[in-house]
Write a protein that holds these residues in place. Structure first.
Motif, short mmCIF file in Angstrom:
data_model
loop_
_atom_site.label_atom_id
_atom_site.label_comp_id
_atom_site.label_asym_id
_atom_site.label_seq_id
_atom_site.Cartn_x
_atom_site.Cartn_y
_atom_site.Cartn_z
N UNK A 227 4.90 19.33 -8.49
CA UNK A 227 4.33 18.84 -7.41
C UNK A 227 5.00 17.71 -6.83
N UNK A 228 5.38 16.80 -7.59
CA UNK A 228 6.37 15.64 -7.21
C UNK A 228 7.60 16.13 -6.49
N UNK A 229 8.36 17.06 -7.11
CA UNK A 229 9.52 17.60 -6.35
C UNK A 229 9.28 18.16 -5.19
N UNK A 230 8.12 19.12 -5.17
CA UNK A 230 7.92 19.57 -4.13
C UNK A 230 7.64 18.64 -2.81
N UNK A 231 6.76 17.71 -3.18
CA UNK A 231 6.49 16.39 -2.34
C UNK A 231 7.86 15.73 -1.75
N UNK A 232 8.64 15.37 -2.70
CA UNK A 232 9.92 14.86 -2.28
C UNK A 232 10.61 15.66 -1.41
N UNK A 233 10.46 17.17 -1.55
CA UNK A 233 11.13 17.88 -0.56
C UNK A 233 10.55 18.10 0.92
N UNK A 234 9.28 17.73 0.67
CA UNK A 234 8.76 17.78 2.01
C UNK A 234 8.87 16.56 2.79
N UNK A 235 8.71 15.48 2.07
CA UNK A 235 9.21 14.23 2.65
C UNK A 235 10.51 14.16 3.25
N UNK A 236 11.51 14.75 2.61
CA UNK A 236 13.01 14.81 2.93
C UNK A 236 12.99 15.86 4.38
N UNK A 237 12.31 16.75 4.21
CA UNK A 237 12.41 17.76 5.37
C UNK A 237 11.47 17.09 6.70
N UNK A 238 10.86 16.28 6.45
CA UNK A 238 9.95 15.47 7.54
C UNK A 238 10.60 14.04 7.95
N UNK A 240 11.84 12.72 10.21
CA UNK A 240 11.48 12.27 11.65
C UNK A 240 9.97 12.52 11.95
N UNK A 241 9.21 12.83 11.13
CA UNK A 241 7.81 13.03 11.54
C UNK A 241 7.04 12.77 10.08
N UNK A 242 5.77 12.45 10.33
CA UNK A 242 5.01 12.46 8.83
C UNK A 242 4.02 13.36 8.84
N UNK A 299 10.85 7.54 -0.64
CA UNK A 299 10.48 8.46 0.34
C UNK A 299 9.31 8.47 1.15
N UNK A 300 8.12 8.28 0.35
CA UNK A 300 6.96 8.04 0.87
C UNK A 300 6.76 6.78 1.67
N UNK A 301 7.15 5.60 1.21
CA UNK A 301 7.23 4.51 2.09
C UNK A 301 8.01 4.42 3.52
N UNK A 302 9.19 5.24 3.25
CA UNK A 302 9.99 5.41 4.35
C UNK A 302 9.48 5.94 5.63
N UNK A 303 8.38 6.77 5.19
CA UNK A 303 7.48 7.31 6.43
C UNK A 303 6.74 6.49 7.28
N UNK A 304 6.51 5.45 6.60
CA UNK A 304 5.50 4.35 7.16
C UNK A 304 5.94 2.84 7.28
N UNK A 310 12.24 -1.81 2.09
CA UNK A 310 12.72 -1.25 1.02
C UNK A 310 13.78 -2.10 0.21
N UNK A 311 14.55 -2.46 1.34
CA UNK A 311 15.80 -3.43 0.77
C UNK A 311 15.41 -4.63 0.21
N UNK A 312 14.23 -5.29 0.80
CA UNK A 312 13.84 -6.50 0.46
C UNK A 312 13.21 -6.28 -1.00
N UNK A 313 12.59 -5.27 -1.32
CA UNK A 313 11.95 -5.02 -2.56
C UNK A 313 13.05 -4.88 -3.67
#
Length: 490
Positions: A227-238, A240-242, A299-304, A310-313
């Motif tokens: 499910x994590x791999x699927x979520x990662x792919x979903x986040x890559x596909x989206x 430009x939108x969340x 990838x999740x944090x990049x959505x929001x 992320x670079x600061x972290x």
């Protein structure tokens, strides 16, 4: 459906027109049920409609039967040979038309479909998982026409979201090219994105695996990492939108992924290692699941959030610290501070999601969860959430773990700044007195700060015995201050 109609469907419609002149062109599910496989019992009577179907439709009927049997048996040579794209059975046009035919006409819920699977106890229930596997296989063999079955997949998922999502996770846990196409289709459709995400999220939360039964009786474990791999792919596909489901469940997803990073760093069972090794054989994935989980967190944090966060972290070594068991909780606290700087609402939402976990006393991830909570306490309304937080913190004041005691005291200092919470802390006086004798200087300093905040509001009256104990505890501290002070000759 969009796109051109293939010869098989034209033949199917022509047969209906010949049998029912003037009939409406709409397809009826009952007519699909007439397609029967060749029966082993040669003496079985054929119906009048079957006899009329001989001729041009006979070859199409036999092809449907062969096709459905192949779905169920899943011939092992399909993927191994790589030569099925040009076969009669899996010709791109013919096989796609057959799938359209089966799904559009509701074969997966037809009452008489049992004749297509002789010997099965509940063949109707087996059709949906088998059709999902077949769509996946078809997409693997037809690269240039990967969206041909989008409508078919959406129609099937609207009726059976659990069967489709769980079967896809089992069939393609590494999320190959065909699976990515299917997930993208499901997440892009307004009819299926929310149901599919709501099935995906619980699987993510069960470590290492979740047993989710599908309608064909399959009870094999569905690994959270799939499910994590699927979520990662979903986040890559989206990118430009969340998806709305992702945004609405952001706290839940973030905490689940952070727990995955921790648990896959702390301990890795043999079954998880074996599963991940199989995924690596199929795709180029990181060698360790915890590193992949960190990628998914990013990838999740990049959505929001902006990339700068992320670079600061990263500049503060936060991502590296997440991957080490002894520094994981520091990294979680750092992430919490950065999130609060961007938006207090993020911190508040995550803190509210954390409280039930900490209240249950889950030991595995309790220290990182406490570190996150302490950093976001200032985002919470103390009058609304203060009692729950105080109950959690008081449990850790006497912990044998110095880091937990330190975090609990930090949280106590924050809570004691509110007059209403200061009054509630009267019951903690004995525990705070014990902590004044702690060898940890930071712990003693935070304990004194909490006492000062409580007394400053003049709300809590300390009883005489407690006051005497407080003076006895403070005397050594003043002696140490006097001994350590610079000597000026007086």
């Amino acid at each position: 459906m969009a796109g051109r109609r293939f010869s098989l469907i034209r033949l199917f419609r022509r047969k209906k027109e010949e049998e029912s002149p003037g009939a409406a062109p709409a397809q009826q599910p009952e007519e699909v049920q007439q397609v029967q496989p060749p029966q082993e019992d040669a003496g079985q009577e054929r119906t009048e409609e079957q006899l009329r179907a001989r001729g041009r439709f006979r070859r199409a009927a036999q092809l449907v039967c062969r096709f459905i049997r192949c779905i169920w048996h899943e011939e092992a040579t399909f993927m191994a040979t790589g030569a099925t794209a040009n076969s009669d059975l899996f010709n791109a046009q013919t096989s796609a038309a057959l799938l359209d035919l089966l799904v559009e006409n509701g074969v997966y819920k037809a009452k008489q479909v049992s004749s297509l699977w002789p010997g099965l106890q509940s063949p109707r229930d087996a059709v949906v998982p088998a059709t999902v596997r077949c769509i996946h296989q078809w997409l693997m063999s037809n690269v240039s026409d990967e969206h041909r079955l989008d409508n078919t997949l959406v129609l099937l998922t609207k009726a059976h979201p659990t069967d489709v999502a769980v079967t896809l996770l089992r069939s393609a846990p590494a999320c190959d090219r065909a699976a990515r196409t299917m997930w993208k289709t499901l997440i892009s459709s307004r009819w299926t994105k929310e149901p599919v995400l709501q099935i995906l999220f619980p699987v993510l939360e069960y470590w290492p695996a979740h047993r989710r039964r599908t309608s064909d009786g399959d009870e094999r474990d569905v690994f959270a990492l799939a499910a994590t791999v699927a979520l990662w792919e979903i986040l890559q596909l989206s990118h430009s939108w969340c998806p709305g489901g992702v945004k609405d469940n952001f706290p839940r997803l973030l905490l689940t992924l952070l727990f995955q990073v921790f648990i896959s760093t702390e301990e890795m069972s043999e079954e998880v290692e074996t599963f991940w090794r199989r995924c690596q054989e199929q795709r180029s994935l990181p060698p360790n699941p915890n590193r992949f989980a960190v990628q998914t967190v990013k990838a999740l944090l990049r959505q929001l959030l902006d990339e700068d966060v992320l670079m600061a972290i990263g500049r503060k070594c936060g991502w590296d610290m997440l991957l080490k068991a002894d520094s994981h909780h520091y990294a979680v606290g750092l992430l919490a501070r950065e999130l609060c700087r961007v938006s207090r609402s993020f911190g508040r939402r995550i803190a509210v999601s954390l409280l039930p976990r900490l209240s249950r006393g889950e030991p595995l991830w309790e220290l990182p969860a406490l570190a996150f909570l302490v950093e976001v306490l200032h985002c919470l309304n103390p009058r609304q959430y203060g009692p729950s937080v105080l109950q959690i913190i008081s449990r850790h004041l006497r912990s044998q773990c110095p880091e937990r005691r330190r975090l609990a005291l930090r949280g106590l200092v924050v809570l004691s700044r509110d007059p209403a919470m200061a009054k509630s802390m009267r019951s903690l006086s004995e525990s705070l007195l014990e902590l004044l004798q702690d060898a940890d200087t930071d712990a003693v300093q935070m304990t004194l700060s909490a006492f000062i905040n409580i007394l400053r509001f003049q709300i809590v009256k300390i009883s005489s015995p407690i006051a005497l104990k407080l003076l006895e505890a403070l005397r050594p501290l003043f002696d140490n201050i006097r001994l350590c002070a610079p000597h000026h000759g007086h």
